[in-house]
Motif scaffolding. Structure first.
Motif, PDB file in Angstrom:
ATOM      1  N   GLU A   3      -0.879   2.765 -14.071  1.00 14.15           N
ATOM      2  CA  GLU A   3      -0.107   3.378 -15.145  1.00 14.15           C
ATOM      3  C   GLU A   3      -0.136   2.471 -16.368  1.00 14.15           C
ATOM      4  O   GLU A   3       0.016   1.260 -16.254  1.00 14.15           O
ATOM      5  CB  GLU A   3       1.338   3.589 -14.700  1.00 14.15           C
ATOM      6  N   ILE A   4      -0.346   3.084 -17.527  1.00 10.96           N
ATOM      7  CA  ILE A   4      -0.413   2.337 -18.775  1.00 10.96           C
ATOM      8  C   ILE A   4       0.247   3.157 -19.883  1.00 10.96           C
ATOM      9  O   ILE A   4       0.200   4.397 -19.853  1.00 10.96           O
ATOM     10  CB  ILE A   4      -1.872   1.994 -19.154  1.00 10.96           C
ATOM     11  N   THR A   5       0.877   2.464 -20.811  1.00  6.61           N
ATOM     12  CA  THR A   5       1.473   3.115 -21.975  1.00  6.61           C
ATOM     13  C   THR A   5       1.083   2.342 -23.222  1.00  6.61           C
ATOM     14  O   THR A   5       1.228   1.121 -23.258  1.00  6.61           O
ATOM     15  CB  THR A   5       3.012   3.165 -21.856  1.00  6.61           C
ATOM     16  N   ALA A   6       0.573   3.052 -24.213  1.00  9.25           N
ATOM     17  CA  ALA A   6       0.231   2.456 -25.511  1.00  9.25           C
ATOM     18  C   ALA A   6       1.190   3.027 -26.551  1.00  9.25           C
ATOM     19  O   ALA A   6       1.344   4.240 -26.660  1.00  9.25           O
ATOM     20  CB  ALA A   6      -1.206   2.790 -25.889  1.00  9.25           C
ATOM     21  N   ARG A   7       1.854   2.123 -27.275  1.00 14.72           N
ATOM     22  CA  ARG A   7       2.747   2.510 -28.369  1.00 14.72           C
ATOM     23  C   ARG A   7       2.205   1.920 -29.663  1.00 14.72           C
ATOM     24  O   ARG A   7       1.948   0.723 -29.724  1.00 14.72           O
ATOM     25  CB  ARG A   7       4.157   1.982 -28.112  1.00 14.72           C
ATOM     26  N   LEU A   8       2.046   2.761 -30.686  1.00 14.10           N
ATOM     27  CA  LEU A   8       1.463   2.319 -31.956  1.00 14.10           C
ATOM     28  C   LEU A   8       2.403   2.615 -33.108  1.00 14.10           C
ATOM     29  O   LEU A   8       2.951   3.715 -33.207  1.00 14.10           O
ATOM     30  CB  LEU A   8       0.129   3.022 -32.202  1.00 14.10           C
ATOM     31  N   TRP A   9       2.565   1.622 -33.971  1.00 13.76           N
ATOM     32  CA  TRP A   9       3.384   1.750 -35.175  1.00 13.76           C
ATOM     33  C   TRP A   9       2.477   1.635 -36.391  1.00 13.76           C
ATOM     34  O   TRP A   9       1.536   0.847 -36.379  1.00 13.76           O
ATOM     35  CB  TRP A   9       4.431   0.628 -35.241  1.00 13.76           C
ATOM     36  N   GLU A  10       2.784   2.395 -37.440  1.00  9.93           N
ATOM     37  CA  GLU A  10       2.059   2.233 -38.695  1.00  9.93           C
ATOM     38  C   GLU A  10       2.413   0.872 -39.266  1.00  9.93           C
ATOM     39  O   GLU A  10       3.575   0.489 -39.291  1.00  9.93           O
ATOM     40  CB  GLU A  10       2.439   3.330 -39.686  1.00  9.93           C
ATOM     41  N   PRO A 124      -5.125  10.972 -24.200  1.00  4.65           N
ATOM     42  CA  PRO A 124      -4.739  11.689 -25.418  1.00  4.65           C
ATOM     43  C   PRO A 124      -3.624  10.922 -26.130  1.00  4.65           C
ATOM     44  O   PRO A 124      -2.776  10.295 -25.499  1.00  4.65           O
ATOM     45  CB  PRO A 124      -4.234  13.037 -24.896  1.00  4.65           C
ATOM     46  N   VAL A 125      -3.636  10.968 -27.463  1.00  3.72           N
ATOM     47  CA  VAL A 125      -2.622  10.309 -28.288  1.00  3.72           C
ATOM     48  C   VAL A 125      -1.723  11.385 -28.874  1.00  3.72           C
ATOM     49  O   VAL A 125      -2.212  12.411 -29.348  1.00  3.72           O
ATOM     50  CB  VAL A 125      -3.280   9.491 -29.429  1.00  3.72           C
ATOM     51  N   ARG A 126      -0.418  11.126 -28.831  1.00  7.97           N
ATOM     52  CA  ARG A 126       0.554  12.087 -29.364  1.00  7.97           C
ATOM     53  C   ARG A 126       1.394  11.435 -30.455  1.00  7.97           C
ATOM     54  O   ARG A 126       1.668  10.237 -30.400  1.00  7.97           O
ATOM     55  CB  ARG A 126       1.466  12.569 -28.258  1.00  7.97           C
ATOM     56  N   ASN A 127       1.859  12.250 -31.402  1.00  2.54           N
ATOM     57  CA  ASN A 127       2.799  11.787 -32.417  1.00  2.54           C
ATOM     58  C   ASN A 127       4.180  11.678 -31.791  1.00  2.54           C
ATOM     59  O   ASN A 127       4.519  12.447 -30.888  1.00  2.54           O
ATOM     60  CB  ASN A 127       2.860  12.766 -33.595  1.00  2.54           C
ATOM     61  N   CYS A 128       4.969  10.748 -32.285  1.00  2.00           N
ATOM     62  CA  CYS A 128       6.338  10.571 -31.807  1.00  2.00           C
ATOM     63  C   CYS A 128       7.317  11.069 -32.865  1.00  2.00           C
ATOM     64  O   CYS A 128       7.060  10.959 -34.058  1.00  2.00           O
ATOM     65  CB  CYS A 128       6.624   9.102 -31.514  1.00  2.00           C
ATOM     66  N   LYS A 135      16.804   3.808 -34.919  1.00  2.00           N
ATOM     67  CA  LYS A 135      16.122   3.142 -33.801  1.00  2.00           C
ATOM     68  C   LYS A 135      14.618   3.161 -34.061  1.00  2.00           C
ATOM     69  O   LYS A 135      14.063   4.218 -34.366  1.00  2.00           O
ATOM     70  CB  LYS A 135      16.433   3.848 -32.484  1.00  2.00           C
ATOM     71  N   PRO A 136      13.943   2.002 -33.958  1.00  2.00           N
ATOM     72  CA  PRO A 136      12.488   1.979 -34.194  1.00  2.00           C
ATOM     73  C   PRO A 136      11.762   2.900 -33.207  1.00  2.00           C
ATOM     74  O   PRO A 136      11.976   2.822 -32.001  1.00  2.00           O
ATOM     75  CB  PRO A 136      12.101   0.521 -33.962  1.00  2.00           C
ATOM     76  N   THR A 137      10.940   3.756 -33.755  1.00  2.00           N
ATOM     77  CA  THR A 137      10.173   4.696 -32.945  1.00  2.00           C
ATOM     78  C   THR A 137       8.703   4.550 -33.307  1.00  2.00           C
ATOM     79  O   THR A 137       8.357   4.541 -34.483  1.00  2.00           O
ATOM     80  CB  THR A 137      10.628   6.144 -33.230  1.00  2.00           C
ATOM     81  N   PRO A 138       7.825   4.449 -32.297  1.00  5.69           N
ATOM     82  CA  PRO A 138       6.405   4.353 -32.624  1.00  5.69           C
ATOM     83  C   PRO A 138       5.910   5.634 -33.299  1.00  5.69           C
ATOM     84  O   PRO A 138       6.491   6.702 -33.133  1.00  5.69           O
ATOM     85  CB  PRO A 138       5.733   4.145 -31.263  1.00  5.69           C
ATOM     86  N   ALA A 139       4.836   5.492 -34.052  1.00  6.63           N
ATOM     87  CA  ALA A 139       4.225   6.657 -34.702  1.00  6.63           C
ATOM     88  C   ALA A 139       3.394   7.460 -33.702  1.00  6.63           C
ATOM     89  O   ALA A 139       3.354   8.685 -33.756  1.00  6.63           O
ATOM     90  CB  ALA A 139       3.352   6.213 -35.865  1.00  6.63           C
ATOM     91  N   SER A 146       3.290  10.780 -15.994  1.00  3.54           N
ATOM     92  CA  SER A 146       3.256  12.237 -15.936  1.00  3.54           C
ATOM     93  C   SER A 146       4.324  12.910 -16.780  1.00  3.54           C
ATOM     94  O   SER A 146       4.116  13.999 -17.296  1.00  3.54           O
ATOM     95  CB  SER A 146       3.364  12.704 -14.482  1.00  3.54           C
ATOM     96  N   GLU A 147       5.508  12.289 -16.977  1.00  5.94           N
ATOM     97  CA  GLU A 147       6.549  12.978 -17.739  1.00  5.94           C
ATOM     98  C   GLU A 147       6.200  13.117 -19.213  1.00  5.94           C
ATOM     99  O   GLU A 147       6.790  13.915 -19.903  1.00  5.94           O
ATOM    100  CB  GLU A 147       7.917  12.303 -17.578  1.00  5.94           C
ATOM    101  N   LEU A 148       5.241  12.357 -19.719  1.00  2.24           N
ATOM    102  CA  LEU A 148       4.832  12.498 -21.115  1.00  2.24           C
ATOM    103  C   LEU A 148       3.555  13.307 -21.272  1.00  2.24           C
ATOM    104  O   LEU A 148       3.200  13.670 -22.371  1.00  2.24           O
ATOM    105  CB  LEU A 148       4.639  11.121 -21.756  1.00  2.24           C
ATOM    106  N   ASN A 149       2.849  13.569 -20.188  1.00  2.00           N
ATOM    107  CA  ASN A 149       1.603  14.334 -20.281  1.00  2.00           C
ATOM    108  C   ASN A 149       1.917  15.803 -20.502  1.00  2.00           C
ATOM    109  O   ASN A 149       2.764  16.388 -19.830  1.00  2.00           O
ATOM    110  CB  ASN A 149       0.758  14.164 -19.018  1.00  2.00           C
ATOM    111  N   SER A 150       1.228  16.417 -21.453  1.00  2.00           N
ATOM    112  CA  SER A 150       1.456  17.831 -21.756  1.00  2.00           C
ATOM    113  C   SER A 150       0.717  18.685 -20.733  1.00  2.00           C
ATOM    114  O   SER A 150      -0.229  18.235 -20.093  1.00  2.00           O
ATOM    115  CB  SER A 150       0.951  18.142 -23.161  1.00  2.00           C
TER     116      SER A 150
END
Length: 175
Positions: A3-10, A124-128, A135-139, A146-150
């Motif tokens: 399991e991996i999670t990538a969070r990206l901020w502008e 797949p990359v999704r917008n947040c 509260k800081p939220t990634p872009a 699985s709970e974030l997969n569409s």
């Protein structure tokens, strides 16, 4: 597959200087987090030419030298080298990530010898959406959880084409 999670901020500092003739070139900053074993990696997505020509770590310089051709910028595609982040210390590892905003995909290769991790993901990359004001939220976010997969299946043909796709394959073989 881990399991991996990538969070990206502008990167709001993009294009500003931090010294004479020194410019911040990362368009997105972010983190990768693995769960088992736990590991956190730092990301600074830059245009392909900047990523290739301005490597800092000797390991990344060696990986770049092993490429057959010099990569070229591709509109909407950004690259980053990976650094493991533990207790305030950044350590270069033999991995990289490629973000393709044209196809909303991220390609991740983690080769961390110290933690015995050698894995590859294309997600797949999704917008947040900022749900809690202040509260800081990634872009952008990408994950195998699985709970974030569409329910929609993303395109599996990937967005990395032509010469740059061959270069990415060369990087996989050079590690």
């Amino acid at each position: 597959m881990k399991e991996i999670t990538a969070r990206l901020w502008e990167n709001k500092m993009y294009g500003t200087t931090y010294g004479k003739g020194q410019y911040r070139k990362a368009i997105y900053n972010g983190t990768l987090e693995l769960n088992d074993p736990y590991a956190k990696y730092l990301l600074d997505f830059e245009e392909i030419a900047d990523w290739f020509h301005f490597t800092k770590a000797p390991l990344h310089q060696q990986m770049a030298k092993n490429l057959d051709n010099i990569p070229e910028n591709e509109s909407g595609v950004f690259m980053t080298w990976l650094y493991r982040y533990e207790q305030g210390i950044k350590t270069a590892i033999g991995g990289y990530a490629a973000l393709d905003l044209n196809k909303n995909r991220i390609l991740i290769q983690v080769d961390d010898q110290d933690l015995q991790i050698s894995e590859h993901w294309e997600l797949p990359v999704r917008n947040c959406i900022a749900r809690i004001p202040g509260k800081p939220t990634p872009a952008l976010i990408a994950t195998t959880l699985s709970e974030l997969n569409s329910p929609q299946k993303p395109a599996t043909n990937g967005g990395f084409i032509g010469r740059n796709k061959q270069l990415l394959e060369g990087l996989l073989n050079s590690v």
